[in-house]
Each structure stands twice: as C-alpha cells, then as structure tokens.
Write a protein that holds these residues in place. Structure first.
Motif, PDB file in Angstrom:
ATOM      1  N   ILE A 277       0.844  -1.209   0.000  1.00 18.46           N
ATOM      2  CA  ILE A 277       0.000   0.000   0.000  1.00 18.46           C
ATOM      3  C   ILE A 277       0.877   1.255   0.000  1.00 18.46           C
ATOM      4  N   THR A 278       0.572   2.170  -0.938  1.00 18.44           N
ATOM      5  CA  THR A 278       1.345   3.434  -0.954  1.00 18.44           C
ATOM      6  C   THR A 278       0.642   4.516  -0.140  1.00 18.44           C
ATOM      7  N   HIS A 279      -0.700   4.549  -0.197  1.00 18.00           N
ATOM      8  CA  HIS A 279      -1.444   5.555   0.573  1.00 18.00           C
ATOM      9  C   HIS A 279      -2.670   4.894   1.188  1.00 18.00           C
ATOM     10  N   MET A 280      -2.870   5.151   2.474  1.00 15.58           N
ATOM     11  CA  MET A 280      -4.120   4.748   3.121  1.00 15.58           C
ATOM     12  C   MET A 280      -4.882   6.041   3.380  1.00 15.58           C
ATOM     13  N   GLY A 312       1.492  -1.704  -6.662  1.00 15.45           N
ATOM     14  CA  GLY A 312       1.464  -2.404  -7.950  1.00 15.45           C
ATOM     15  C   GLY A 312       0.475  -1.816  -8.948  1.00 15.45           C
ATOM     16  N   GLY A 313      -0.062  -0.616  -8.698  1.00 18.40           N
ATOM     17  CA  GLY A 313      -0.941   0.058  -9.651  1.00 18.40           C
ATOM     18  C   GLY A 313      -2.297  -0.605  -9.813  1.00 18.40           C
ATOM     19  N   ARG A 314      -2.905  -0.338 -10.988  1.00 17.74           N
ATOM     20  CA  ARG A 314      -4.268  -0.805 -11.251  1.00 17.74           C
ATOM     21  C   ARG A 314      -4.385  -2.326 -11.128  1.00 17.74           C
ATOM     22  N   ALA A 315      -3.402  -3.038 -11.703  1.00 17.61           N
ATOM     23  CA  ALA A 315      -3.480  -4.512 -11.721  1.00 17.61           C
ATOM     24  C   ALA A 315      -3.511  -5.061 -10.302  1.00 17.61           C
ATOM     25  N   ASP A 356      -5.071   3.241  -9.239  1.00 22.24           N
ATOM     26  CA  ASP A 356      -4.515   2.250  -8.297  1.00 22.24           C
ATOM     27  C   ASP A 356      -5.299   2.217  -6.981  1.00 22.24           C
ATOM     28  N   LEU A 357      -6.518   2.749  -6.992  1.00 27.40           N
ATOM     29  CA  LEU A 357      -7.279   2.933  -5.738  1.00 27.40           C
ATOM     30  C   LEU A 357      -8.430   1.938  -5.606  1.00 27.40           C
ATOM     31  N   GLN A 376      -5.301 -11.640   3.533  1.00 26.30           N
ATOM     32  CA  GLN A 376      -5.021 -12.713   2.572  1.00 26.30           C
ATOM     33  C   GLN A 376      -5.082 -12.207   1.122  1.00 26.30           C
ATOM     34  N   ALA A 377      -5.781 -11.076   0.895  1.00 24.99           N
ATOM     35  CA  ALA A 377      -5.961 -10.600  -0.472  1.00 24.99           C
ATOM     36  C   ALA A 377      -4.849  -9.657  -0.940  1.00 24.99           C
ATOM     37  N   LEU A 378      -4.154  -9.021  -0.022  1.00 21.29           N
ATOM     38  CA  LEU A 378      -3.129  -8.063  -0.426  1.00 21.29           C
ATOM     39  C   LEU A 378      -1.919  -8.779  -1.020  1.00 21.29           C
ATOM     40  N   PRO A 379      -1.259  -8.153  -2.023  1.00 20.40           N
ATOM     41  CA  PRO A 379      -0.065  -8.763  -2.613  1.00 20.40           C
ATOM     42  C   PRO A 379       1.013  -8.993  -1.567  1.00 20.40           C
ATOM     43  N   LYS A 380       1.679 -10.142  -1.692  1.00 20.75           N
ATOM     44  CA  LYS A 380       2.783 -10.459  -0.740  1.00 20.75           C
ATOM     45  C   LYS A 380       4.068  -9.981  -1.397  1.00 20.75           C
TER      46      LYS A 380
END
Ligand SMILES: Cc1ncc(COP(=O)(O)O)c(C=O)c1O
Length: 381
Positions: A277-280, A312-315, A356-357, A376-380
């Motif tokens: 995450i870049t911005h919360m 990781g942007g939109r993807a 990317d939001l 579990q859903a966030l990229p590792k």
C-alpha cells in the motif's frame, strides 16, 4: 416528561409517537394518493395529493430535521433527485463552486446537463479555503457545494471556514453529508444552509432503498420553498413503502455508524504501513491532511469509508479485490455488508480518481473476519 430527547433516542423511536387508533409502536404505512376535501371545499388536514403529501414521508422528514438540528427536510426519490433539486432551486443564471473530489454522478451532471440549464460550475479543491475564495464571483456565485469527507479520496473540508467565506459573498453553503451522517457531523451547526443526503447509504443502511434528502437551516426558507415546489413539479418523490423502510433503517443509525467508524479506523491503522500500500486514505489517521479539521467537526468517529492505493498500480488493486471473499465487489456504500470497489472502473477515463485505488465501505461484520480477508488478499512482497 423528558424535555429534549437525545438524537439516539429520536432515531431509535422513529421519531416517537404511538399510533392513536391501535397503539402500534411501528407507525402505519401511508400509501394513499388522494385525500378527501372538507365539505366547504378546503383541505384543512394538509393532505391533498400523493405527489406532494404523504404522512409517512413527513414522519421521516421530521426525524431527519431533528437529527440534523434543522428547521425542515424534504425527502426525494434518490440522492441525485435531492442534489439536482438543490441546484435547480437557485435563481439563474447561477455560478456555483463545487469540489474537484466529489460524488462522481453529481460532478457529471454539473459538467454536462447543468450547463444548459444556466448553472456554471467552478471545480476547486474545497479543502483549501483560499481556492474557494478565489473561485467565488461576487454577486454571481449563488451556491458553494462541499462534500466532507469526499468521495473517494476522503478529503476533508472545513465547514465553518467555508461558511464564513460563502456568506460574506452573499451565497449559500450546501454540504453533502452522506458519509458523515448526523451521527458524526451536523453541518448546520457549523454554518451550512442546506445538507444533502443520499439516504440510499447510511441513513437507510441496508442496501435496499434508493432515497435522498435535503435538510434546511432556519434561514433557508426561500430555498426550501423553491425545492419543495420543484419536487412536486418534477415529481421526484419517494413512495410510502420506501419511506417506511428508511425510517426502520434509521432506527439503528447511531449503532451502525459508530461501529462502522471504529472498524474503519482499525482497518486503516492495520494496513497503513503494509508494503503493498502506498497511501491509506482515511480522515481518522493522524497522517491524513484533513485529520485536524475532521477531529474538530466530526464527533465520535471518522466514518466507515476509506480508500487504499496500491504500489502495484491498477493490476494489483483489481487482483486484490478479486481475492476478497467477505468483502463484496459492488458499488455504493453505507450498508451493513462490507463492499469494495475499483472506483475508477466505475467513474471512467475522465475521472480524477487514481487507477490504483480501491474504495472500501465497512459494514458491521466481525472486524477480525474483515481484517483477515484483506490480509489474505493483499499482494505479498
Ligand atoms: C456522496 C454521495 N452523494 C450523492 C449520491 C447520489 O445518491 P443516490 O445514488 O441515492 O442518487 C451518492 C451516491 O453514491 C453519494 O455517494
């Protein structure tokens, strides 16, 4: 007798009152479209025709008026019907100021249809008072519209600060308070002249009614009269059944919003520094640009809406949404079920929403289930 009831009590009792005829604690639903005249041809009971008069609708309006500390309310068939009525009720030609970051549908309407109707909009970052001051055209600006916190970046606007600038220029201030709800912010107390709600969201809270409302401060009777007339003329009225459903939803408003606000804060804090995450974006975080103002004008929480932007942007955003199981991929917000949305897919290429939001609307599920699902859903990395 208790002299002045607290908002939770007013909401929980659906405005109070027991049906005189039956003793029912839940009021009857009024669906009549027409009403009988008195023998001398008058309508003394205040009810003539269903497009302008409905007792169930009036009951909900009364509750909302009391919750917002207002003088009157008007329910509409949707939030958009209410919001567009606020603009159409202005004397024209009208110049208005609106936020760059705001509910996309209304922004679209202002950019397209409103122009031909004599309404010209200047879009600014309303979190900057100087930008509003600069955009106002003395003698021509009739309304400043704000939304706080605003979709989908949750930027915060200083209601009292904007009210001062707006009133000095002889204009009215309208606040879309859909996300704050009267539980957290009562914009009229901060100087707003009119408050807008998409009642489809938190006020109803169960994703099963489309509704909207305008709520008026004591000095806004001219706008009220104009909007009430427009509602009857354009016909964007809510039905008795929907109004009754809305009243039932509003009985639990305070419980839901406080719970959703606490859960949203936990989620924002838990994932703020996650490597993916870049911005919360959440006004309850001390890192949020609007945190100090939000603390001043939001009482008891910062709302149930937050957004996260992905390294990781939109993807990465879209694939994380796809992995969520408890959170449902759907538009809208403010219901009891948690929703996630890749907002820019909804708003299209002209939207200022970053690609990317992901926008999150926190429901009332168990917080550990919500946290584990995101985890579990966030990229590792
Ligand atoms: C902040 C806000 N205002 C207004 C609206 C429009 O309300 P409705 O969908 O009830 O017409 C929405 C809808 O998403 C919203 O989020």
């Amino acid at each position: 007798m208790v002299r002045s009831l607290r908002p939770e009590t007013i909401a929980a009792l659906g405005g109070g009152g027991v049906d005189q005829e039956t003793g029912a604690l839940v009021p009857p639903i009024h669906i009549a479209t027409t009403f009988v005249r008195d023998a001398d041809n008058q309508y003394r009971r205040g009810f003539c025709y269903g497009r302008s008069d409905n007792a169930t609708v009036r009951q909900v309006e009364d509750v909302l008026t009391r919750l917002e500390g207002a003088s009157a309310s008007l329910l509409f068939a949707s939030g958009m019907a209410a919001a567009t009525a606020a603009f159409l009720a202005l004397e024209r030609p009208a110049h208005v100021v609106a936020p760059r970051s705001m509910y996309w549908g209304l922004r679209q309407w202002l950019m397209t249809h409103a122009v031909g109707l004599g309404i010209e909009t200047t879009f600014v970052d309303t979190s900057e008072l100087a930008a509003i001051e600069k955009a106002i055209r003395p003698g021509r600006t009739r309304l400043v519209w704000i939304e706080t916190p605003s979709n989908p970046l949750w930027s915060v606007t200083d209601i009292a600060g904007v009210a001062g600038i707006t009133h000095a220029a002889g204009a009215l201030l309208a606040a879309d308070s859909t996300v704050s709800t009267p539980v957290l912010t009562r914009p009229i107390e901060h100087g707003a002249d009119v408050v807008l709600h998409s009642a489809t969201k938190y006020l109803n809270g169960h994703s099963d009614v489309v509704a909207g409302a305008m709520v008026f401060a004591a000095g806004s009777s001219a706008l009220y009269e104009s909007a009430a007339h427009l509602r009857t003329m354009l016909g964007g009225v809510i039905g008795g059944f929907e109004a009754a459903m809305l009243l039932r939803g509003m009985r639990t408003l305070h419980l839901r919003v406080r719970h959703q606000s606490a859960a949203a804060l936990s989620i924002a804090q838990r994932f703020e520094h996650h490597p993916a995450i870049t911005h919360m974006l959440y006004p309850g975080l001390s890192s949020h640009a609007g945190h100090a103002i939000a603390t001043r004008q939001m009482d008891g929480g910062f709302g149930g809406m937050l957004s996260m932007r992905f390294k990781g942007g939109r993807a990465a955003a879209v694939s994380s949404a796809a992995k969520l199981q408890v959170w449902k991929r759907a538009t809208s917000l403010g219901g009891v079920e948690s929703l996630v949305e890749h907002r820019s897919s909804m708003e299209g290429t002209e939207s200022p929403c970053p690609v990317d939001l992901l926008r999150l609307s926190v429901g009332i599920e168990n917080i550990d289930d919500l946290l584990a699902d995101i985890d579990q859903a966030l990229p590792k990395s």
